[in-house]
Design a protein around this motif. Structure first.
Motif, PDB file in Angstrom:
ATOM      1  N   GLU A  50       4.727   9.267   8.703  1.00 39.79           N
ATOM      2  CA  GLU A  50       4.528   7.936   9.272  1.00 39.79           C
ATOM      3  C   GLU A  50       4.350   8.046  10.781  1.00 39.79           C
ATOM      4  O   GLU A  50       5.187   8.616  11.467  1.00 39.79           O
ATOM      5  CB  GLU A  50       5.784   7.105   8.963  1.00 39.79           C
ATOM      6  CG  GLU A  50       5.597   5.625   8.948  1.00 39.79           C
ATOM      7  CD  GLU A  50       5.034   5.108   7.613  1.00 39.79           C
ATOM      8  OE1 GLU A  50       3.992   4.436   7.652  1.00 39.79           O
ATOM      9  OE2 GLU A  50       5.613   5.406   6.547  1.00 39.79           O
ATOM     10  N   ARG A  94       9.553  11.285   6.165  1.00 43.89           N
ATOM     11  CA  ARG A  94      10.748  11.089   5.336  1.00 43.89           C
ATOM     12  C   ARG A  94      10.662  12.101   4.202  1.00 43.89           C
ATOM     13  O   ARG A  94       9.605  12.242   3.577  1.00 43.89           O
ATOM     14  CB  ARG A  94      10.773   9.676   4.765  1.00 43.89           C
ATOM     15  CG  ARG A  94      10.857   8.591   5.805  1.00 43.89           C
ATOM     16  CD  ARG A  94      12.256   8.489   6.395  1.00 43.89           C
ATOM     17  NE  ARG A  94      12.263   7.568   7.528  1.00 43.89           N
ATOM     18  CZ  ARG A  94      13.363   7.194   8.148  1.00 43.89           C
ATOM     19  NH1 ARG A  94      14.546   7.672   7.797  1.00 43.89           N
ATOM     20  NH2 ARG A  94      13.301   6.363   9.167  1.00 43.89           N
ATOM     21  N   TYR A 153       0.851  -1.196   0.000  1.00 44.91           N
ATOM     22  CA  TYR A 153       0.000   0.000   0.000  1.00 44.91           C
ATOM     23  C   TYR A 153       0.883   1.242   0.000  1.00 44.91           C
ATOM     24  O   TYR A 153       1.874   1.296   0.720  1.00 44.91           O
ATOM     25  CB  TYR A 153      -0.882   0.015   1.247  1.00 44.91           C
ATOM     26  CG  TYR A 153      -1.741   1.258   1.359  1.00 44.91           C
ATOM     27  CD1 TYR A 153      -2.904   1.378   0.593  1.00 44.91           C
ATOM     28  CD2 TYR A 153      -1.366   2.309   2.195  1.00 44.91           C
ATOM     29  CE1 TYR A 153      -3.684   2.521   0.672  1.00 44.91           C
ATOM     30  CE2 TYR A 153      -2.145   3.458   2.282  1.00 44.91           C
ATOM     31  CZ  TYR A 153      -3.306   3.563   1.519  1.00 44.91           C
ATOM     32  OH  TYR A 153      -4.080   4.680   1.589  1.00 44.91           O
ATOM     33  N   LEU A 208       8.756  -2.853  11.196  1.00 54.90           N
ATOM     34  CA  LEU A 208       9.632  -2.498  10.071  1.00 54.90           C
ATOM     35  C   LEU A 208      10.288  -1.138  10.294  1.00 54.90           C
ATOM     36  O   LEU A 208       9.737  -0.274  10.985  1.00 54.90           O
ATOM     37  CB  LEU A 208       8.805  -2.423   8.779  1.00 54.90           C
ATOM     38  CG  LEU A 208       8.065  -3.693   8.374  1.00 54.90           C
ATOM     39  CD1 LEU A 208       7.247  -3.424   7.113  1.00 54.90           C
ATOM     40  CD2 LEU A 208       9.043  -4.832   8.144  1.00 54.90           C
ATOM     41  N   HIS A 209      11.434  -0.949   9.666  1.00 58.78           N
ATOM     42  CA  HIS A 209      12.143   0.332   9.677  1.00 58.78           C
ATOM     43  C   HIS A 209      11.368   1.290   8.760  1.00 58.78           C
ATOM     44  O   HIS A 209      11.101   0.963   7.593  1.00 58.78           O
ATOM     45  CB  HIS A 209      13.555   0.090   9.159  1.00 58.78           C
ATOM     46  CG  HIS A 209      14.461   1.280   9.275  1.00 58.78           C
ATOM     47  ND1 HIS A 209      14.223   2.459   8.630  1.00 58.78           N
ATOM     48  CD2 HIS A 209      15.616   1.457   9.965  1.00 58.78           C
ATOM     49  CE1 HIS A 209      15.194   3.318   8.908  1.00 58.78           C
ATOM     50  NE2 HIS A 209      16.051   2.728   9.732  1.00 58.78           N
ATOM     51  N   SER A 210      11.022   2.452   9.309  1.00 58.36           N
ATOM     52  CA  SER A 210      10.170   3.365   8.529  1.00 58.36           C
ATOM     53  C   SER A 210      10.924   4.046   7.395  1.00 58.36           C
ATOM     54  O   SER A 210      10.316   4.651   6.522  1.00 58.36           O
ATOM     55  CB  SER A 210       9.544   4.417   9.445  1.00 58.36           C
ATOM     56  OG  SER A 210      10.517   5.359   9.840  1.00 58.36           O
ATOM     57  N   GLY A 211      12.268   3.968   7.390  1.00 59.96           N
ATOM     58  CA  GLY A 211      13.017   4.502   6.258  1.00 59.96           C
ATOM     59  C   GLY A 211      12.986   3.522   5.113  1.00 59.96           C
ATOM     60  O   GLY A 211      12.693   3.867   3.971  1.00 59.96           O
ATOM     61  N   ILE A 212      13.221   2.275   5.452  1.00 60.47           N
ATOM     62  CA  ILE A 212      13.384   1.254   4.418  1.00 60.47           C
ATOM     63  C   ILE A 212      12.054   0.866   3.789  1.00 60.47           C
ATOM     64  O   ILE A 212      11.970   0.552   2.608  1.00 60.47           O
ATOM     65  CB  ILE A 212      14.094   0.025   5.030  1.00 60.47           C
ATOM     66  CG1 ILE A 212      15.480   0.459   5.510  1.00 60.47           C
ATOM     67  CG2 ILE A 212      14.194  -1.113   4.040  1.00 60.47           C
ATOM     68  CD1 ILE A 212      16.207  -0.584   6.292  1.00 60.47           C
ATOM     69  N   TYR A 213      10.986   0.861   4.597  1.00 56.38           N
ATOM     70  CA  TYR A 213       9.687   0.417   4.089  1.00 56.38           C
ATOM     71  C   TYR A 213       8.646   1.540   4.001  1.00 56.38           C
ATOM     72  O   TYR A 213       7.584   1.345   3.430  1.00 56.38           O
ATOM     73  CB  TYR A 213       9.130  -0.696   4.983  1.00 56.38           C
ATOM     74  CG  TYR A 213       9.961  -1.957   4.970  1.00 56.38           C
ATOM     75  CD1 TYR A 213       9.763  -2.927   3.990  1.00 56.38           C
ATOM     76  CD2 TYR A 213      10.944  -2.175   5.924  1.00 56.38           C
ATOM     77  CE1 TYR A 213      10.525  -4.084   3.971  1.00 56.38           C
ATOM     78  CE2 TYR A 213      11.714  -3.336   5.920  1.00 56.38           C
ATOM     79  CZ  TYR A 213      11.500  -4.281   4.934  1.00 56.38           C
ATOM     80  OH  TYR A 213      12.252  -5.424   4.916  1.00 56.38           O
ATOM     81  N   GLY A 214       8.963   2.684   4.604  1.00 58.77           N
ATOM     82  CA  GLY A 214       7.958   3.734   4.738  1.00 58.77           C
ATOM     83  C   GLY A 214       7.464   4.259   3.396  1.00 58.77           C
ATOM     84  O   GLY A 214       8.260   4.720   2.584  1.00 58.77           O
ATOM     85  N   GLY A 215       6.170   4.190   3.196  1.00 60.91           N
ATOM     86  CA  GLY A 215       5.579   4.630   1.936  1.00 60.91           C
ATOM     87  C   GLY A 215       5.111   3.467   1.092  1.00 60.91           C
ATOM     88  O   GLY A 215       4.324   3.640   0.166  1.00 60.91           O
ATOM     89  N   ALA A 216       5.600   2.246   1.440  1.00 59.78           N
ATOM     90  CA  ALA A 216       5.314   1.100   0.572  1.00 59.78           C
ATOM     91  C   ALA A 216       4.381   0.080   1.207  1.00 59.78           C
ATOM     92  O   ALA A 216       3.869  -0.791   0.520  1.00 59.78           O
ATOM     93  CB  ALA A 216       6.627   0.424   0.176  1.00 59.78           C
ATOM     94  N   VAL A 217       4.178   0.168   2.527  1.00 54.46           N
ATOM     95  CA  VAL A 217       3.233  -0.754   3.168  1.00 54.46           C
ATOM     96  C   VAL A 217       2.272   0.046   4.039  1.00 54.46           C
ATOM     97  O   VAL A 217       2.591   1.137   4.491  1.00 54.46           O
ATOM     98  CB  VAL A 217       3.948  -1.808   4.060  1.00 54.46           C
ATOM     99  CG1 VAL A 217       4.894  -2.666   3.239  1.00 54.46           C
ATOM    100  CG2 VAL A 217       4.692  -1.144   5.205  1.00 54.46           C
ATOM    101  N   GLN A 218       1.099  -0.520   4.253  1.00 55.71           N
ATOM    102  CA  GLN A 218       0.127   0.112   5.136  1.00 55.71           C
ATOM    103  C   GLN A 218       0.691   0.094   6.564  1.00 55.71           C
ATOM    104  O   GLN A 218       1.165  -0.935   7.032  1.00 55.71           O
ATOM    105  CB  GLN A 218      -1.198  -0.654   5.079  1.00 55.71           C
ATOM    106  CG  GLN A 218      -2.271  -0.170   6.027  1.00 55.71           C
ATOM    107  CD  GLN A 218      -2.779   1.231   5.727  1.00 55.71           C
ATOM    108  OE1 GLN A 218      -2.163   2.236   6.094  1.00 55.71           O
ATOM    109  NE2 GLN A 218      -3.890   1.322   5.032  1.00 55.71           N
ATOM    110  N   ASN A 219       0.627   1.230   7.219  1.00 55.49           N
ATOM    111  CA  ASN A 219       1.026   1.339   8.617  1.00 55.49           C
ATOM    112  C   ASN A 219      -0.228   1.066   9.461  1.00 55.49           C
ATOM    113  O   ASN A 219      -1.222   1.792   9.344  1.00 55.49           O
ATOM    114  CB  ASN A 219       1.561   2.758   8.851  1.00 55.49           C
ATOM    115  CG  ASN A 219       1.989   3.020  10.280  1.00 55.49           C
ATOM    116  OD1 ASN A 219       1.441   2.451  11.223  1.00 55.49           O
ATOM    117  ND2 ASN A 219       2.963   3.894  10.431  1.00 55.49           N
ATOM    118  N   ILE A 224       7.661   1.135  11.740  1.00 54.26           N
ATOM    119  CA  ILE A 224       6.277   0.879  11.357  1.00 54.26           C
ATOM    120  C   ILE A 224       5.890  -0.369  12.133  1.00 54.26           C
ATOM    121  O   ILE A 224       6.409  -1.451  11.861  1.00 54.26           O
ATOM    122  CB  ILE A 224       6.143   0.608   9.846  1.00 54.26           C
ATOM    123  CG1 ILE A 224       6.616   1.817   9.047  1.00 54.26           C
ATOM    124  CG2 ILE A 224       4.702   0.257   9.489  1.00 54.26           C
ATOM    125  CD1 ILE A 224       6.639   1.575   7.546  1.00 54.26           C
TER     126      ILE A 224
END
Lengths: 457, 457
Positions: free
Chosen positions: A300, A328, A282, B213-224, B317
């Motif tokens: 986030e 970010r 998502y 999850l690390h919000s830098g590495i995954y942030g924006g790509a999965v639902q929080n 996240i």
């Protein structure tokens, strides 16, 4: 790399791993004041290891909170100087009950080492030290000049490093910056990173009634701070996955066609879903996953709390509600400008019946470097020779605020050559580091120093 | 009341308060399994106190979790029987650091007794026992028959009392129910309560990625999951303070003009704002405060949690987000029907990328009784003679689920004569009970028994 260095690394592998375990045993959690003495212990450990490796002018340089470790070797006259940055502090470990082994009792299993900091970033800082040690103990000298600047506050946003770098520009002056605090895009996909996202972190407190209230006696007649918080936070995203803070995207650089193509080619969506046990990914509408992580900003929520968390039910209206949030950022978003936009949004969307308090935490500018710089080539070639495959040139979604700092203050182009893997649970329970990348990474780092001599001299 | 009973109460006041302190020292928190033995200890304490008071057939009756205490005195042949219900369990005490004195070390200060349970409900249960003891030890007999049914699970929704009452209808059969677990509408405003809200309690868990999850590495790509939770919860109220769950208000009885008038007359809005340190009250548009509390249903988030709560910032996240929620219900809302509407709403508004799990907790029907019943008059007269002022006849916003249970199962009209004050911090730190209401309340209870003999025989 010469056979003698290769053999040195091979012969000392077990000893190196024992030393690394020792380093990882120190709970150097910078965010928690009860761990201050542990952070100091890690600084001392580092200083000894740098000395042992043959570095000189070693200094534990105090700041207002946790010290910076400096060391150098400057006998390669007329050759370039590489500034190596890393951090010896680590993230908190909660939830502790989700760790399979204790976070500060390192365990090696299936050729991976498990411990908080194994990958982020103590394991990689350790590799830099061993790179220098291997060359010095084998050849007696380094191909280029080297300076180390290892901080203890990265995980809390490097509050004191900014002043430190500002005040020690001569001490730190160099030609390029080397950082190993990023990840490879996948297994056996060695990666040179040329861009990072920035950050703007803060927390909000909503304060309602002066004390917790019984939800039967007062329920319906006063604003519940938890309702106000969910209402307020729900105004910050829309159903397209976009951040709805006015002006948030104004300074964002569009993604080039070439980069969009790379994002598509490197797509790991299916693997990611499997790995995270998700039915669907998502994110922001109209962008592939990698573009969302590399080149699009986020807002986030990292923590949310208020009211009763225990077993069962408690019919309470709590007096407070809290949220911890990080944005970010991507070029050319300015953290200070984003903070101002966020503040305006929060104040203008504040629900009735609660008071708002914002606490600002770390800010970092986003960073992007041209990748035709010879130092980038030096890194790519080194990775290719150790891993035997073409390296990937990529951006990363995380923030290493310091990269932008060195870039701006000291004019240093940065080479981000990280050996972590996304699946290694940084900032989460069961952090680990693949020893295959410890071994190949160490060889790459050695090669890199020789390549820098060749390409930048 | 006879002078001899009055004197008995006066002479034994200090002894009574010492006994009450002893009772309040037992941390009988029913929700927390580590306090199971304390709940048992409170049950034993009660059983001894009932015996001491002259009651008979005392039984500690085990249930699946915490026991029910039964006792009776049935020698008033041909006279009505009063069933006295109360609870000896208490709420959890967190946040502990907000208590000025320890919750289970009772302290008397400014003629108030401070301790968890002082008011809700151990203090008031204790008064019932002393009412019987004072009459029996003075007159040798009670004017009416009396049965006690004191449970240890009220604060967790009385999960076992339903079956218990169902299975012991003959043992518990009576003419009226007396409960002191509600409040007076204000200081020196003795109150007979003729209605209570019902309840439907539940908690939800939203589950996202398999681990933090690390919000830098995954942030924006999965639902929080925290974003999903705020989004989901924000769909449950609109900006008029109304609950937006489809059908939620369908069964709600309109408020009569007379009752609306009473709500206006008893308004304490300014006092409430001062007491709670609020600039503004907040609730459903179009209703005065008391109507919002007495006669309108609510959906209240009692707890919200997920992600990082510690000092500083953690760029995570989280894999889960949680909310604990209670709805207060009014006639003729049915808890089961409301639960079905809630489930439908939650499922149909669930954001992408998370899984929903709902855990249902206690449910209670709302309760409303005609107040021309002679038992209500008996209570009003007793209050008037002790307090010297006209009593208030009112509804309350809280839930005493058991009232509806006794009403339905045993056909008992209920008299709710509570001596707590809203400001006494039930379910919150620094719970206390005004001893002025301990004294006058005890006298009222004695008078009530005599009035019941007169009006209901």
């Amino acid at each position: 790399m010469t056979d003698s260095i290769k053999n040195f690394l091979k012969d000392h592998r077990n000893q190196h791993l024992d030393q690394l375990k020792d380093f990882l045993s120190i709970p150097s959690i910078s965010a928690q004041s009860e761990h201050s003495s542990d952070v100091k212990a890690a600084a001392n450990w580092l200083s000894n290891a740098l000395k042992e490796a043959g570095l000189e002018n070693i200094q534990i340089m105090e700041t207002k909170r946790h010290p910076v470790i400096y060391a150098d070797w400057l006998h390669a006259d007329g050759k370039p100087t590489v500034l190596i940055y890393g951090h010896y502090d680590v993230q908190p470990v909660d939830p502790l009950n989700k760790w399979h082994s204790e976070p500060f009792k390192p365990v090696i299993k299936d050729n991976k080492i498990f411990a908080r900091g194994a990958s982020d970033d103590k394991g990689q800082v350790f590799m830099h030290i061993k790179m220098v040690e291997a060359i010095l103990k084998t050849n007696g000298e380094l191909p280029v000049n080297v300076k180390f600047c290892i901080e203890g506050e990265e995980e809390i946003g490097s509050p004191n490093l900014y002043g430190f770098v500002e005040n020690h520009q001569e001490l730190l002056s160099s030609d390029i910056l080397l950082v190993s605090d990023t990840t490879m895009v996948g297994k056996n996909k060695p990666t040179v990173c040329y861009g990072l996202r920035g950050m703007c972190a803060f927390e909000i407190e909503l304060k309602g009634p002066s004390h917790d209230l019984h939800s039967g006696i007062y329920g319906g007649a006063v604003q519940n701070p938890l309702h106000a918080l969910t209402e307020l936070l729900s105004t910050m995203h829309n159903n397209k996955g976009q951040v709805t803070v006015d002006g948030f995207y104004d300074a964002v650089q569009p993604i080039s066609e070439e980069e969009m193509k790379t994002c598509m080619e490197l797509s790991q969506d299916e693997n990611l879903k499997t790995q995270l046990e998700l039915d669907a990914l998502y994110g922001e509408e109209g962008y592939p996953t990698l573009a969302r992580i590399w080149a699009r900003p986020t807002l986030e929520v990292n923590g949310l709390y208020g009211g009763f968390e225990g077993e069962g039910i408690k019919t309470v209206i709590p007096s407070e509600a809290h949220a911890k949030i990080t944005c970010r950022l991507v070029p050319d978003q300015e953290p200070k400008e984003i903070a101002a936009l966020l503040q305006k949004h929060l104040e203008s969307h504040l629900p009735t019946g609660v008071k708002l308090a914002i606490t600002w935490h770390d800010q970092a500018k986003p960073f992007l470097t041209p990748y035709d710089h010879p130092a980038i080539e030096a890194a790519g070639d080194a990775l290719k020779s150790s891993y035997g495959v073409d390296p990937v040139y990529a951006r990363m979604g995380g923030s290493v605020p310091i990269v932008e700092l060195f870039n701006t203050t000291l004019g240093l182009p940065a080479v981000l050559m990280g050996f972590g893997l996304d699946e290694e649970n940084f900032h989460a329970p069961n952090e680990h580091f693949h020893l295959e990348n410890f071994d190949k990474g160490l060889e790459s780092l050695v090669d890199f120093l020789f390549n820098v001599k060749e390409k930048l001299s």
